[in-house]
Design an enzyme around this catalytic site. Sequence first.
Site, PDB file in Angstrom:
ATOM      1  N   LYS A 182       0.841  -1.200   0.000  1.00 53.60           N
ATOM      2  CA  LYS A 182       0.000   0.000   0.000  1.00 53.60           C
ATOM      3  C   LYS A 182       0.882   1.259   0.000  1.00 53.60           C
ATOM      4  O   LYS A 182       2.101   1.164   0.110  1.00 53.60           O
ATOM      5  CB  LYS A 182      -0.937  -0.043   1.208  1.00 53.60           C
TER       6      LYS A 182
HETATM    7  C1  LIG Z   1      -5.155  -4.343   1.140  1.00 57.78           C
HETATM    8  C2  LIG Z   1      -6.623  -4.164   1.181  1.00 57.78           C
HETATM    9  C3  LIG Z   1      -7.403  -4.537   2.283  1.00 57.78           C
HETATM   10  C4  LIG Z   1      -6.888  -5.353   3.404  1.00 57.78           C
HETATM   11  O1  LIG Z   1      -5.857  -4.842   4.075  1.00 57.78           O
HETATM   12  P1  LIG Z   1      -4.823  -5.824   4.868  1.00 57.78           P
HETATM   13  O2  LIG Z   1      -4.040  -4.838   5.667  1.00 57.78           O
HETATM   14  O3  LIG Z   1      -4.033  -6.545   3.846  1.00 57.78           O
HETATM   15  O4  LIG Z   1      -5.640  -6.724   5.718  1.00 57.78           O
HETATM   16  C5  LIG Z   1      -8.747  -4.210   2.279  1.00 57.78           C
HETATM   17  N1  LIG Z   1      -9.314  -3.566   1.249  1.00 57.78           N
HETATM   18  C6  LIG Z   1      -8.607  -3.213   0.165  1.00 57.78           C
HETATM   19  C7  LIG Z   1      -9.303  -2.479  -0.934  1.00 57.78           C
HETATM   20  C8  LIG Z   1      -7.255  -3.520   0.073  1.00 57.78           C
HETATM   21  O5  LIG Z   1      -6.563  -3.192  -1.025  1.00 57.78           O
END
Ligand SMILES: *Cc1c(COP(=O)(O)O)cnc(C)c1O
Length: 361
Positions: A182
């Site tokens: 992210k």
């Molecule tokens: C990455 C992601 C999540 C989940 O996040 P994690 O920290 O990996 O549990 C939820 N929603 C979206 C749209 C994502 O890209």
Amino acid sequence: MIPLVKVGLPDKEILMPQLEKVLYSGMIGEGEAVYEFERCFQNQFDVKNSIAMSSGTAALHSSLILSGVKPGDEVITTSMTAEPTNIAILQVGAIPVFADVDVTSGNLNPSSIENKITSKTKAIIVVHYAGIPVRLNEISEISKCHNISLIEDCAHSLGAKYAGKGIGNVGDFAIFSFQAIKHMTTVDGGFLSFKDESLLREAKKFRWFGLEKGVPRTEVDITSVGYKYNMHNVAATIGLSQLDTIDNKIAKHIDNGRYFDKEISAISGLEVPTFDADAEPSYWLYTVFSDDSDNIEKCLNDVGVQASKLHRPNHYHSIFKQYAGDLPQLDKYYKKMVHVPCGWWVDAETRESIVDALKKG
Ligand SMILES: *Cc1c(COP(=O)(O)O)cnc(C)c1O
């Protein structure tokens, strides 16, 4: 290859001494570093009542529970997202109801959301897909009018703004993810925020087995199930270090995104996303539309740039098939779209070469 997504960590010389210090401090669980990270993140990203968590998925699960979603309830959601958004709905035993998207952005369409509301609808999850805020003015009006909890999944949109405020300030809940790829990573981690400040105690208990921290262990009383969803001091130390450089990184995403908005929209045969006048995207990925999206992938791969659709609409998965209705706009969107890298690792020369390759097609 210029990758579509990339792990960004602080410089080794800066991060490693801090990590070494926390690792051998004797306090590696949830502690002062986590609370410090919470305060700093809240200030920096305009987030109010909120807690750090072990992941974005943990935050999503918590937001559904705190919204009062029970087994058999319906949650209106999007299929155009990473799978955790919708897996969290199944985790609480609720039914995902897929609304359709705007073909111009891939984000949920307000009228489609409204059409899916029934007496069983308890929450709406919106995803600011690829970093572009959804049509929050209209969607929050719908959620208020029907008294349904609005959850903003901001996993793609750290640093985006809506109506001049940091993303996550409109809905009843917002979640952030600090997973590896992210905008910002703590290796794994997440953040949950909520409009109703009286939820803080319940949210903290849910994060820690249903136990209230601070009450002596011999006196504390568990009255409802919680999970082990806390962030630990090691992740928080990485997070604190990230906060020093993340504004710069996000500014690069935004600068590249705006450059592509201008340059790619001028190329005949290609289109770029559109969004609300109140929206300021943070461009986690850039999205290009073409009648031949496979060809775009190929021509960019040929010049050493990774391009792909990255996600799979969730209703294509076996586990969601039984909930899949007709999503004609999403089908159209998915056929035409391809993601192009636009993050902090894309420099001026690279973004020009991307535009050149797209011009040559
Ligand atoms: C990455 C992601 C999540 C989940 O996040 P994690 O920290 O990996 O549990 C939820 N929603 C979206 C749209 C994502 O890209």
